[in-house]
Motif scaffolding. Structure first.
Motif, PDB file in Angstrom:
ATOM      1  N   LYS A  65       0.837  -1.213   0.000  1.00 57.62           N
ATOM      2  CA  LYS A  65       0.000   0.000   0.000  1.00 57.62           C
ATOM      3  C   LYS A  65       0.870   1.260   0.000  1.00 57.62           C
ATOM      4  N   ILE A  66       1.998   1.204   0.689  1.00 59.85           N
ATOM      5  CA  ILE A  66       2.928   2.343   0.680  1.00 59.85           C
ATOM      6  C   ILE A  66       3.474   2.544  -0.736  1.00 59.85           C
ATOM      7  N   SER A  67       3.835   1.452  -1.392  1.00 57.27           N
ATOM      8  CA  SER A  67       4.318   1.546  -2.782  1.00 57.27           C
ATOM      9  C   SER A  67       3.242   2.138  -3.683  1.00 57.27           C
ATOM     10  N   ASP A  68       1.994   1.681  -3.502  1.00 60.91           N
ATOM     11  CA  ASP A  68       0.877   2.235  -4.277  1.00 60.91           C
ATOM     12  C   ASP A  68       0.734   3.731  -4.031  1.00 60.91           C
ATOM     13  N   PHE A  69       0.863   4.128  -2.768  1.00 60.84           N
ATOM     14  CA  PHE A  69       0.758   5.538  -2.405  1.00 60.84           C
ATOM     15  C   PHE A  69       1.787   6.373  -3.165  1.00 60.84           C
ATOM     16  N   PHE A  70       3.040   5.919  -3.185  1.00 57.62           N
ATOM     17  CA  PHE A  70       4.088   6.688  -3.859  1.00 57.62           C
ATOM     18  C   PHE A  70       3.913   6.671  -5.377  1.00 57.62           C
ATOM     19  N   ARG A  71       3.395   5.579  -5.918  1.00 57.13           N
ATOM     20  CA  ARG A  71       3.101   5.551  -7.357  1.00 57.13           C
ATOM     21  C   ARG A  71       2.026   6.573  -7.694  1.00 57.13           C
ATOM     22  N   ARG A  72       0.955   6.600  -6.887  1.00 57.23           N
ATOM     23  CA  ARG A  72      -0.119   7.583  -7.121  1.00 57.23           C
ATOM     24  C   ARG A  72       0.417   8.997  -6.977  1.00 57.23           C
ATOM     25  N   LYS A  74       3.418  10.066  -7.375  1.00 55.66           N
ATOM     26  CA  LYS A  74       4.285  10.392  -8.503  1.00 55.66           C
ATOM     27  C   LYS A  74       3.454  10.765  -9.723  1.00 55.66           C
ATOM     28  N   ARG A  75       2.383   9.995  -9.989  1.00 53.24           N
ATOM     29  CA  ARG A  75       1.516  10.296 -11.133  1.00 53.24           C
ATOM     30  C   ARG A  75       0.816  11.638 -10.956  1.00 53.24           C
ATOM     31  N   GLU A  76       0.470  11.953  -9.715  1.00 53.47           N
ATOM     32  CA  GLU A  76      -0.266  13.188  -9.459  1.00 53.47           C
ATOM     33  C   GLU A  76       0.624  14.422  -9.429  1.00 53.47           C
ATOM     34  N   SER A  77       1.928  14.228  -9.254  1.00 45.93           N
ATOM     35  CA  SER A  77       2.795  15.400  -9.182  1.00 45.93           C
ATOM     36  C   SER A  77       2.789  16.115 -10.528  1.00 45.93           C
ATOM     37  N   LEU A  78       2.793  17.395 -10.440  1.00 43.59           N
ATOM     38  CA  LEU A  78       2.679  18.207 -11.645  1.00 43.59           C
ATOM     39  C   LEU A  78       4.034  18.505 -12.252  1.00 43.59           C
ATOM     40  N   TYR A 122     -16.710  16.999  -8.157  1.00 37.86           N
ATOM     41  CA  TYR A 122     -16.911  18.235  -7.412  1.00 37.86           C
ATOM     42  C   TYR A 122     -16.895  17.969  -5.901  1.00 37.86           C
ATOM     43  N   SER A 123     -17.654  16.977  -5.463  1.00 38.68           N
ATOM     44  CA  SER A 123     -17.780  16.751  -4.020  1.00 38.68           C
ATOM     45  C   SER A 123     -16.444  16.360  -3.394  1.00 38.68           C
ATOM     46  N   VAL A 124     -15.697  15.444  -4.028  1.00 39.85           N
ATOM     47  CA  VAL A 124     -14.418  15.048  -3.440  1.00 39.85           C
ATOM     48  C   VAL A 124     -13.423  16.210  -3.493  1.00 39.85           C
ATOM     49  N   PHE A 125     -13.461  17.003  -4.549  1.00 42.05           N
ATOM     50  CA  PHE A 125     -12.560  18.155  -4.652  1.00 42.05           C
ATOM     51  C   PHE A 125     -12.857  19.161  -3.541  1.00 42.05           C
ATOM     52  N   VAL A 126     -14.123  19.481  -3.336  1.00 42.45           N
ATOM     53  CA  VAL A 126     -14.508  20.463  -2.306  1.00 42.45           C
ATOM     54  C   VAL A 126     -14.158  19.936  -0.913  1.00 42.45           C
ATOM     55  N   TYR A 127     -14.513  18.675  -0.636  1.00 37.56           N
ATOM     56  CA  TYR A 127     -14.191  18.104   0.681  1.00 37.56           C
ATOM     57  C   TYR A 127     -12.689  18.126   0.945  1.00 37.56           C
ATOM     58  N   PRO A 145     -15.247   4.167  -1.149  1.00 35.11           N
ATOM     59  CA  PRO A 145     -13.904   3.679  -0.798  1.00 35.11           C
ATOM     60  C   PRO A 145     -12.824   4.747  -1.026  1.00 35.11           C
ATOM     61  N   VAL A 146     -11.803   4.721  -0.192  1.00 31.80           N
ATOM     62  CA  VAL A 146     -10.718   5.704  -0.243  1.00 31.80           C
ATOM     63  C   VAL A 146     -10.059   5.728  -1.626  1.00 31.80           C
ATOM     64  N   ASN A 147      -9.777   4.559  -2.194  1.00 29.05           N
ATOM     65  CA  ASN A 147      -9.114   4.527  -3.503  1.00 29.05           C
ATOM     66  C   ASN A 147      -9.970   5.176  -4.584  1.00 29.05           C
ATOM     67  N   THR A 148     -11.273   4.996  -4.507  1.00 31.63           N
ATOM     68  CA  THR A 148     -12.186   5.637  -5.465  1.00 31.63           C
ATOM     69  C   THR A 148     -12.123   7.143  -5.302  1.00 31.63           C
ATOM     70  N   LEU A 149     -12.085   7.607  -4.058  1.00 34.95           N
ATOM     71  CA  LEU A 149     -11.999   9.051  -3.804  1.00 34.95           C
ATOM     72  C   LEU A 149     -10.695   9.632  -4.347  1.00 34.95           C
ATOM     73  N   ILE A 150      -9.607   8.913  -4.152  1.00 37.19           N
ATOM     74  CA  ILE A 150      -8.311   9.373  -4.662  1.00 37.19           C
ATOM     75  C   ILE A 150      -8.356   9.483  -6.181  1.00 37.19           C
ATOM     76  N   SER A 151      -8.942   8.499  -6.811  1.00 39.04           N
ATOM     77  CA  SER A 151      -9.063   8.509  -8.271  1.00 39.04           C
ATOM     78  C   SER A 151      -9.920   9.687  -8.741  1.00 39.04           C
ATOM     79  N   ARG A 152     -11.032   9.915  -8.060  1.00 35.21           N
ATOM     80  CA  ARG A 152     -11.913  11.033  -8.433  1.00 35.21           C
ATOM     81  C   ARG A 152     -11.232  12.379  -8.207  1.00 35.21           C
ATOM     82  N   LYS A 153     -10.450  12.482  -7.152  1.00 38.02           N
ATOM     83  CA  LYS A 153      -9.735  13.729  -6.886  1.00 38.02           C
ATOM     84  C   LYS A 153      -8.744  13.997  -8.011  1.00 38.02           C
TER      85      LYS A 153
END
Length: 173
Positions: A65-72, A74-78, A122-127, A145-153
């Motif tokens: 899960k830590i590896s997944d976190f860093f992969r996400r 990295k992908r999200e970094s601008l 919109y909802s996940v972004f605002v929250y 689920p948390v992973n779904t929220l991360i994806s939507r964000k």
């Protein structure tokens, strides 16, 4: 077996959280990852071979899960070239009146873009961005689920970035 895993998780929770936080460095993210480890344990309890293997299995899941976190992350970094700063929209920095008008126009456009996001984004972004809730807190509120929220964000950020790029290209300041 599920009760045994739950008890083992409770016994190891402090060690797991310390392990996760030592690698992630963010207590909120560490809590989210710990929650994901527990969810994974509950969903996959039938794959654990023996009671003795539960602890090592939990730490293996945490490591993954830590590896997944860093992969996400990295992908999200601008890419710095993609970062859109308010200053980029304001070319003449000497005129306070002009800057005030430009900032007002930008603020209105930003609000309009955020409001035009699909509801789930919109909802996940605002929250997360405006109310500063963690993904775990949002999950508790929405039941998503948390992973779904991360994806939507992530989708919301991409949506916002694209709309702001278009806006930047269209404005004539």
């Amino acid at each position: 077996m599920n009760e045994i895993i739950t008890q083992k998780f409770k016994d190891e929770k402090r060690k797991l959280l310390s392990y996760i936080n030592s690698r992630v460095g963010d207590p909120d993210e560490s809590e989210d990852i710990l929650q994901e480890v527990f969810e994974s344990a509950v969903l996959n309890f039938n794959t654990i071979k023996s009671i003795e293997a539960v602890t090592s299995w939990l730490f293996s899941v945490a490591r993954n899960k830590i590896s997944d976190f860093f992969r996400r992350k990295k992908r999200e970094s601008l890419d710095p070239r993609d970062v859109l700063e308010l200053e980029d929209l304001i070319e003449d920095k000497d005129s306070d009146i002009e800057n005030s008008i430009k900032i007002e126009i930008f603020t209105e456009k930003l609000s309009e873009i955020i409001s035009s996001m699909p509801e789930k984004l919109y909802s996940v972004f605002v929250y997360h961005e405006l109310e500063l809730l963690t993904f775990r807190e949002i999950s508790e509120i929405t039941g998503t689920p948390v992973n779904t929220l991360i994806s939507r964000k992530r989708e919301a950020v991409v949506f916002l970035r694209e709309k702001l790029k278009s806006f930047k290209e269209d404005i004539c300041f």
